[in-house]
Design an enzyme around this catalytic site. Structure first.
Site, PDB file in Angstrom:
ATOM      1  N   LYS A 179      31.866  48.025  90.253  1.00 15.36           N
ATOM      2  CA  LYS A 179      33.256  47.879  89.600  1.00 15.36           C
ATOM      3  C   LYS A 179      32.952  48.129  88.071  1.00 15.36           C
ATOM      4  O   LYS A 179      32.560  47.611  87.237  1.00 15.36           O
ATOM      5  CB  LYS A 179      33.910  46.598  89.668  1.00 15.36           C
ATOM      6  CG  LYS A 179      35.218  46.690  89.210  1.00 15.36           C
ATOM      7  CD  LYS A 179      36.000  45.152  88.458  1.00 15.36           C
ATOM      8  CE  LYS A 179      35.641  45.234  87.138  1.00 15.36           C
ATOM      9  NZ  LYS A 179      36.751  45.959  86.383  1.00 15.36           N
ATOM     10  N   ASP A 195      40.466  45.461  88.556  1.00 12.03           N
ATOM     11  CA  ASP A 195      40.518  44.530  87.462  1.00 12.03           C
ATOM     12  C   ASP A 195      39.239  43.341  87.472  1.00 12.03           C
ATOM     13  O   ASP A 195      39.198  43.006  88.742  1.00 12.03           O
ATOM     14  CB  ASP A 195      41.928  44.096  86.771  1.00 12.03           C
ATOM     15  CG  ASP A 195      42.762  43.354  87.921  1.00 12.03           C
ATOM     16  OD1 ASP A 195      42.034  42.777  88.755  1.00 12.03           O
ATOM     17  OD2 ASP A 195      43.745  43.287  87.601  1.00 12.03           O
ATOM     18  N   GLU A 226      24.681  40.758  79.986  1.00  9.29           N
ATOM     19  CA  GLU A 226      24.447  41.551  78.817  1.00  9.29           C
ATOM     20  C   GLU A 226      25.946  41.117  77.997  1.00  9.29           C
ATOM     21  O   GLU A 226      26.951  42.041  78.314  1.00  9.29           O
ATOM     22  CB  GLU A 226      24.125  42.953  78.907  1.00  9.29           C
ATOM     23  CG  GLU A 226      23.396  43.437  77.516  1.00  9.29           C
ATOM     24  CD  GLU A 226      24.658  43.924  76.579  1.00  9.29           C
ATOM     25  OE1 GLU A 226      24.620  43.242  75.579  1.00  9.29           O
ATOM     26  OE2 GLU A 226      25.140  44.795  76.815  1.00  9.29           O
ATOM     27  N   CYS A 249      27.884  46.176  71.369  1.00  9.27           N
ATOM     28  CA  CYS A 249      27.491  44.790  71.280  1.00  9.27           C
ATOM     29  C   CYS A 249      26.360  44.529  70.103  1.00  9.27           C
ATOM     30  O   CYS A 249      26.322  43.518  69.924  1.00  9.27           O
ATOM     31  CB  CYS A 249      27.139  44.307  72.705  1.00  9.27           C
ATOM     32  SG  CYS A 249      25.900  45.551  73.371  1.00  9.27           S
ATOM     33  N   GLU A 290      32.979  38.408  67.311  1.00  9.76           N
ATOM     34  CA  GLU A 290      32.520  39.783  67.425  1.00  9.76           C
ATOM     35  C   GLU A 290      33.975  40.405  67.555  1.00  9.76           C
ATOM     36  O   GLU A 290      34.888  40.455  68.190  1.00  9.76           O
ATOM     37  CB  GLU A 290      31.996  40.095  68.827  1.00  9.76           C
ATOM     38  CG  GLU A 290      31.409  41.330  69.115  1.00  9.76           C
ATOM     39  CD  GLU A 290      30.808  41.725  70.334  1.00  9.76           C
ATOM     40  OE1 GLU A 290      29.960  42.388  70.550  1.00  9.76           O
ATOM     41  OE2 GLU A 290      31.642  41.030  71.449  1.00  9.76           O
TER      42      GLU A 290
END
Length: 476
Positions: A170, A202, A245, A279, A379
């Site tokens: 996905k 989604d 991750e 990231c 972040e």
């Protein structure tokens, strides 16, 4: 216009069982450029059935057969490379040069790296009279993000195929076009039916259906820490393996003997790559207090030279943010930084001058930041660099490690020996010394809330393997 209203299941393009669609929006123009179907649990069920059926034969293929398959995938990908570059730029706004040199190029890099590794990877090892076998984990559900869409797909599917696993993917519904092309590429390459399956959708529907599905043996997830926690909870009931991750807030530690102009310039440029949507971006720059004002001036000058604009232009260094939600989030966090007392050296909220539409933001540098501020903790996932002064090396290490994350770190020093000493003290899964680039053969992953497990290279292959001990295999 991209028509992504079918799914790739069991070697064929099929109509979704669920009838929902989402507009695909080009973030540079805010114009609709296609539609993607949003699947549901029934579509995931069909993909899992196909993957489980295919696993019986594919898991028994030889090393040589898998090498040949990866070679075919590499050739098919090379033939569609230009199409992949265009799709990535259209769907998430990456400058076309970045697509060619990095975004789409990662697909080539991961495949070529795995071809080298697979040739000699030790799937069998003897310990006394016991034979240790490394075997495919089974059916792997993969959920990938929009920021590096091909990188995150290829660093999962290529080692999984090398291991002998079958796949239900996905991709992000916000950047689905490049993944759709991947399915076409794998079909052309001759991947056996059912080995790779693609279901768009989604997170709350298809993502959660994959995480909880009892027919899936492992989930490999890349995305936010919040979503990663939810995936782990849903997967727990069936005790499946989960590799994650997740986010990061990586420190870039500039030491007192470093070449300050070189270190600061490199750090700012690295932060602005991909509009800061990485990231492992070096989003906190730690600078000796005695050189802080100098470093801030350099950072300001470098950021103001970054060319922001049309992703299709070769002159563009930074395109828009990938979607409206990200545009709103980044502007909100920049405003929070101002509210909390940080100084905007350059940039700030709103679009750059001359850009009236598109999800463009200003390359932003914050000074007078301390590590308790929101912009130093959360972040941001945008082109926003915070600069934090320190007085001693021990303090720099404490600040660097004072985070919920632990994905990457960066150290600039006058000597590599000095950089190595500081790197050994950072609680992160990766550290870049003196501007070193990523190594596709090295493991990618982090500590703490940056996730668990590793991707890329031999360690990435091992994530998709189980270990079986066959005792009494050899005569004593």
């Amino acid at each position: 216009m991209y028509d992504l209203t079918k799914f790739y299941i069991d070697g064929a393009w099929v109509a979704p069982r669920t009838k929902r669609e989402l507009d695909i929006v080009n973030p540079a123009t805010e114009e609709v450029i296609g539609k993607v179907a949003l699947g549901g649990p029934e579509d995931v069920d069909a993909a899992v059935v196909a993957a489980r059926r295919a696993f019986e034969a594919y898991s028994q293929t030889t090393r040589e057969e898998r090498l040949a398959l990866l070679g075919s995938i590499l050739a098919a990908y090379q033939a569609r490379f230009a199409d992949v570059c265009t799709a990535i730029s259209d769907e998430m706004g990456a400058p076309i040069k970045l697509c060619q040199e990095a975004q789409a190029a990662t697909g080539l890099a991961h495949t070529m790296t795995m071809l080298r590794i697979l040739k000699t990877f030790p799937f069998e090892e003897d310990i006394g009279t016991t034979r240790m076998l490394k075997e495919p984990v089974g059916v792997v559900g993969m959920v990938t993000p929009w920021n590096w869409p091909i990188n995150q797909v290829f660093c999962k599917i290529i080692p999984a195929l090398a291991a002998g696993c079958t796949i239900v993917l996905k991709p992000s519904e916000l950047a689905p076009a490049s993944a759709h092309l991947v399915a076409e590429i794998l079909h052309t390459a001759g991947v056996p039916k059912g080995v790779f399956n693609l279901v768009h959708g989604d997170g709350p529907t298809v993502g959660e259906a994959i995480a909880r599905h009892p027919g899936i043996d492992m989930v490999s997830f890349t995305g936010s820490t919040r979503a990663g926690v939810q995936v782990a909870k849903l997967a727990a009931d069936s005790v499946k393996r989960v590799a994650q991750e997740l986010g990061g807030k990586s420190a870039n530690v500039v030491l007192d003997d470093a070449d300050i102009p070189k270190a600061v310039t490199g750090g700012v440029i690295a932060m602005m790559v991909n509009t800061g949507q990485s990231c492992n971006a070096p989003s906190r720059m730690l600078v000796p207090a005695a050189r802080y004002d100098e470093a801030v001036k350099i950072a300001k000058a470098v950021a103001e030279k970054v060319v922001v604009g049309d992703p299709r232009s070769d002159k563009t260094a930074m395109g828009p943010l990938a979607n409206k939600a990200q545009f709103e989030k980044v502007n909100r966090l920049i405003a929070r930084g101002i509210e909390e007392g940080a100084t905007v050296v350059t940039g700030g909220t709103g679009r750059p001058d001359g850009l009236k539409k598109g999800y463009y933001v200003r390359p932003t540098i914050f000074a007078n930041v301390n590590n308790k501020m929101t912009i130093a903790r959360e972040e941001i996932f945008g082109p926003v660099l915070v600069m934090i002064p320190y007085t001693t090396e021990d303090e720099a290490v404490r600040i660097a490690n004072d985070t919920d994350y632990g994905l990457s770190g960066y150290v600039f020093a006058g000597t590599v020996e000095h950089a190595r000493r500081v790197a050994s003290r950072l609680r992160t899964g990766m550290v870049h010394l003196n501007g070193a680039q990523v190594d596709f053969a090295a493991p990618f992953g982090g500590y703490r809330q940056s996730g668990n497990g590793r991707e890329w290279g031999a360690k990435g292959l091992e994530e998709f393997l189980e270990t079986k001990a066959v005792m009494g295999y050899s005569a004593s």
